[in-house]
Scaffold this motif. Structure first.
Motif, mmCIF file in Angstrom:
data_model
loop_
_atom_site.group_PDB
_atom_site.id
_atom_site.type_symbol
_atom_site.label_atom_id
_atom_site.label_comp_id
_atom_site.label_asym_id
_atom_site.label_seq_id
_atom_site.Cartn_x
_atom_site.Cartn_y
_atom_site.Cartn_z
ATOM 1 N N VAL A 15 0.865 -1.178 0.000
ATOM 2 C CA VAL A 15 0.000 0.000 0.000
ATOM 3 C C VAL A 15 0.910 1.239 0.000
ATOM 4 O O VAL A 15 2.030 1.187 0.502
ATOM 5 C CB VAL A 15 -0.973 0.012 1.199
ATOM 6 N N THR A 16 0.394 2.329 -0.573
ATOM 7 C CA THR A 16 1.237 3.507 -0.809
ATOM 8 C C THR A 16 1.328 4.382 0.437
ATOM 9 O O THR A 16 0.338 4.625 1.104
ATOM 10 C CB THR A 16 0.650 4.328 -1.976
ATOM 11 N N SER A 17 2.534 4.862 0.710
ATOM 12 C CA SER A 17 2.718 5.712 1.891
ATOM 13 C C SER A 17 2.682 7.193 1.525
ATOM 14 O O SER A 17 2.870 7.560 0.362
ATOM 15 C CB SER A 17 4.065 5.401 2.553
ATOM 16 N N ILE A 18 2.463 8.021 2.518
ATOM 17 C CA ILE A 18 2.465 9.477 2.336
ATOM 18 C C ILE A 18 3.814 9.946 1.786
ATOM 19 O O ILE A 18 3.881 10.865 0.975
ATOM 20 C CB ILE A 18 2.115 10.209 3.664
ATOM 21 N N THR A 19 4.875 9.262 2.199
ATOM 22 C CA THR A 19 6.209 9.620 1.699
ATOM 23 C C THR A 19 6.280 9.409 0.190
ATOM 24 O O THR A 19 6.799 10.243 -0.544
ATOM 25 C CB THR A 19 7.276 8.724 2.370
ATOM 26 N N GLU A 20 5.744 8.259 -0.256
ATOM 27 C CA GLU A 20 5.757 7.950 -1.688
ATOM 28 C C GLU A 20 4.882 8.932 -2.467
ATOM 29 O O GLU A 20 5.262 9.395 -3.545
ATOM 30 C CB GLU A 20 5.287 6.502 -1.919
ATOM 31 N N ILE A 21 3.713 9.242 -1.905
ATOM 32 C CA ILE A 21 2.816 10.192 -2.584
ATOM 33 C C ILE A 21 3.480 11.567 -2.666
ATOM 34 O O ILE A 21 3.470 12.215 -3.715
ATOM 35 C CB ILE A 21 1.456 10.276 -1.843
ATOM 36 N N GLY A 34 6.562 15.570 -6.270
ATOM 37 C CA GLY A 34 7.690 16.494 -6.403
ATOM 38 C C GLY A 34 8.175 17.127 -5.114
ATOM 39 O O GLY A 34 9.043 17.997 -5.136
ATOM 40 N N LEU A 35 7.617 16.714 -3.971
ATOM 41 C CA LEU A 35 8.092 17.244 -2.698
ATOM 42 C C LEU A 35 9.379 16.532 -2.276
ATOM 43 O O LEU A 35 9.618 15.384 -2.654
ATOM 44 C CB LEU A 35 7.036 17.037 -1.593
ATOM 45 N N ALA A 36 10.176 17.208 -1.491
ATOM 46 C CA ALA A 36 11.324 16.551 -0.867
ATOM 47 C C ALA A 36 10.806 15.774 0.343
ATOM 48 O O ALA A 36 9.809 16.150 0.958
ATOM 49 C CB ALA A 36 12.343 17.588 -0.431
ATOM 50 N N LEU A 76 -4.241 18.597 2.679
ATOM 51 C CA LEU A 76 -3.637 19.874 3.074
ATOM 52 C C LEU A 76 -2.500 20.274 2.129
ATOM 53 O O LEU A 76 -2.312 21.459 1.845
ATOM 54 C CB LEU A 76 -3.127 19.799 4.507
ATOM 55 N N LEU A 77 -1.747 19.283 1.665
ATOM 56 C CA LEU A 77 -0.615 19.572 0.759
ATOM 57 C C LEU A 77 -1.076 19.615 -0.709
ATOM 58 O O LEU A 77 -0.305 19.894 -1.598
ATOM 59 C CB LEU A 77 0.486 18.513 0.919
ATOM 60 N N LYS A 78 -2.370 19.321 -0.922
ATOM 61 C CA LYS A 78 -2.945 19.289 -2.285
ATOM 62 C C LYS A 78 -2.146 18.363 -3.203
ATOM 63 O O LYS A 78 -1.715 18.742 -4.290
ATOM 64 C CB LYS A 78 -3.038 20.710 -2.868
ATOM 65 N N LEU A 79 -1.940 17.138 -2.726
ATOM 66 C CA LEU A 79 -1.188 16.152 -3.505
ATOM 67 C C LEU A 79 -2.151 15.320 -4.341
ATOM 68 O O LEU A 79 -3.311 15.142 -3.970
ATOM 69 C CB LEU A 79 -0.407 15.215 -2.569
ATOM 70 N N LYS A 80 -1.644 14.810 -5.455
ATOM 71 C CA LYS A 80 -2.417 13.846 -6.247
ATOM 72 C C LYS A 80 -2.023 12.460 -5.769
ATOM 73 O O LYS A 80 -0.852 12.120 -5.753
ATOM 74 C CB LYS A 80 -2.101 14.006 -7.734
ATOM 75 N N LYS A 81 -3.029 11.664 -5.412
ATOM 76 C CA LYS A 81 -2.738 10.320 -4.869
ATOM 77 C C LYS A 81 -2.237 9.369 -5.931
ATOM 78 O O LYS A 81 -2.640 9.441 -7.067
ATOM 79 C CB LYS A 81 -4.010 9.740 -4.247
#
Ligand code: MG
Ligand code: ZN
Length: 366
Positions: free
Chosen positions: A112-118, A123-125, A361-366
């Motif tokens: 399962v995908t982690s927040i770190t991977e997302i 493009g976040l560090a 909150l970070l407006k990331l694409k899953k």
């Protein structure tokens, strides 16, 4: 009436001001939420009793006490009322309840995908820090996928998948003293990592990618001489990650609060908690200046069934008792939050709720 106060002139000024600020903020990814960076602290085994024991005995108020929002997290796992750190870490990192002992997988053993991977994909560090080996259950949940938390050498291999820009903790042996004789540090170097083995070399590093393996296995405890090193690790990680214009996600674990509690050694647990609180202080200083950084502090579970049976506030004394087994328990654990978006973390939540809040909150694409 309120409306009467809004003269046409004032209205014009308000529109101008809000217009300007919208234009300015719209350029950043997280325009609506104001959150560009997230720093997550996990105190392994840190229940409210552990926090209050530290508050009662600390020479100065804990940084945690200044956090404006508090909440609770329900820690049960897929197959247990009482979780371990594998399932607990996976719930926080990946938003999925799994079986005890599993790392970054669902109960069916599928990854399962982690927040770190997302965060990395967006493009976040990213950074992962721990005082245990970085391959241990909690940090591993943010990087690796394994149906067995004890597969340290496999877990170390997952650090080659490029997800994490900066990782610092123990675990050197799992990278270069392996049963398969593979030296993963050579591969990390090929990928552009500066691999360092001491705090001095860590501080000197000017790389944007750092693998800090500061102990063969786990780092020493505070009592054994680690005092102040976790705060230094946090400072370095923030220095490196905040150079990235896109923002960053950083997870920091105070690994040994749990170990002190397992040993039914309150002084051990408290000294580790106070050390993590100092590291939280470093993060808070950055967040106050930066203004776009959310800090969330929580635990994966409570350890030791700690109860505080006596003490003295003026004397800064506390007396604690642990359950006979010194094992994990099923009680809710605290959440403390600071910065933009922090209010979302008050109230009572499942331990799987963190991921979606961070993504939103970070407006990331899953
Ligand atoms: Mg841990
Ligand atoms: Zn434990």
């Amino acid at each position: 009436m309120r409306e009467k106060l809004l003269s046409p002139a004032l209205l014009a000024v308000l529109l101008l001001v809000s217009g300007c600020s919208v234009q300015k903020i719209d350029k950043t990814r997280a325009a609506e939420t104001g959150v560009k960076n997230v720093i997550l602290f996990i105190g392994d085994g840190m229940g409210t009793s552990h926090v209050y024991a530290a508050m009662s005995t600390s020479k100065k108020p804990l940084v945690l006490e200044s956090f404006p929002f508090t909440g609770f997290s329900k820690t049960y796992s897929y197959n247990g009322y009482v979780t371990d750190s594998g399932a607990g870490g996976t719930a926080i990192a990946c938003g999925v309840k799994t079986n005890n002992g599993m790392i970054g997988t669902g109960p069916d053993s599928a990854a399962v995908t982690s927040i770190t991977e997302i965060a990395h994909r967006n493009g976040l560090a990213t950074g992962v820090l721990s005082t245990s080996a970085v391959t241990h259950a909690t940090p591993a949940s943010f990087v690796a996928h394994s149906s067995g938390r004890g597969n340290y050498e496999d877990i170390a291999k997952d650090f080659l998948n490029g997800t994490v820009n900066v990782f610092i903790g123990g675990g050197e042996d799992h990278f270069r003293n392996r049963n398969d004789n593979d030296d993963l540090t050579l591969k990390l170097r090929q990928q552009g990592y500066d691999v360092v083995y001491s705090l001095a070399d860590l501080k000197k590093s000017e790389s944007k990618k750092i693998a800090g393996l500061l102990a063969k296995e786990h780092m020493p405890s505070v009592a054994e001489g680690r005092k102040g090193i976790l705060p230094e690790m946090v400072k370095k990680a923030i220095d490196v990650l905040s150079r990235d214009e896109a923002g960053f996600f950083l997870m920091v674990e105070g690994s040994m609060i749990d170990w002190g509690a397992h040993e039914k050694n309150l002084e051990y647990a408290v000294s580790e908690l106070i050390d993590m609180d100092e590291a939280i202080g470093v993060a808070k200083k950055f967040a106050e200046k930066n203004g776009e950084t959310l800090i969330v502090v929580t635990a994966d579970h409570e350890t030791g069934g700690l109860s505080l049976t006596g003490g003295s506030i003026p004397g800064k004394l506390v007396k604690g008792e642990f359950i006979e087994s010194g094992s994990h328990t099923g009680v809710m654990v605290p959440i403390f939050s600071f910065g933009p978006g922090a209010a979302r973390f008050s109230g009572i939540h499942e331990n799987t709720f963190f991921l979606n809040e961070f993504v939103d909150l970070l407006k990331l694409k899953k």
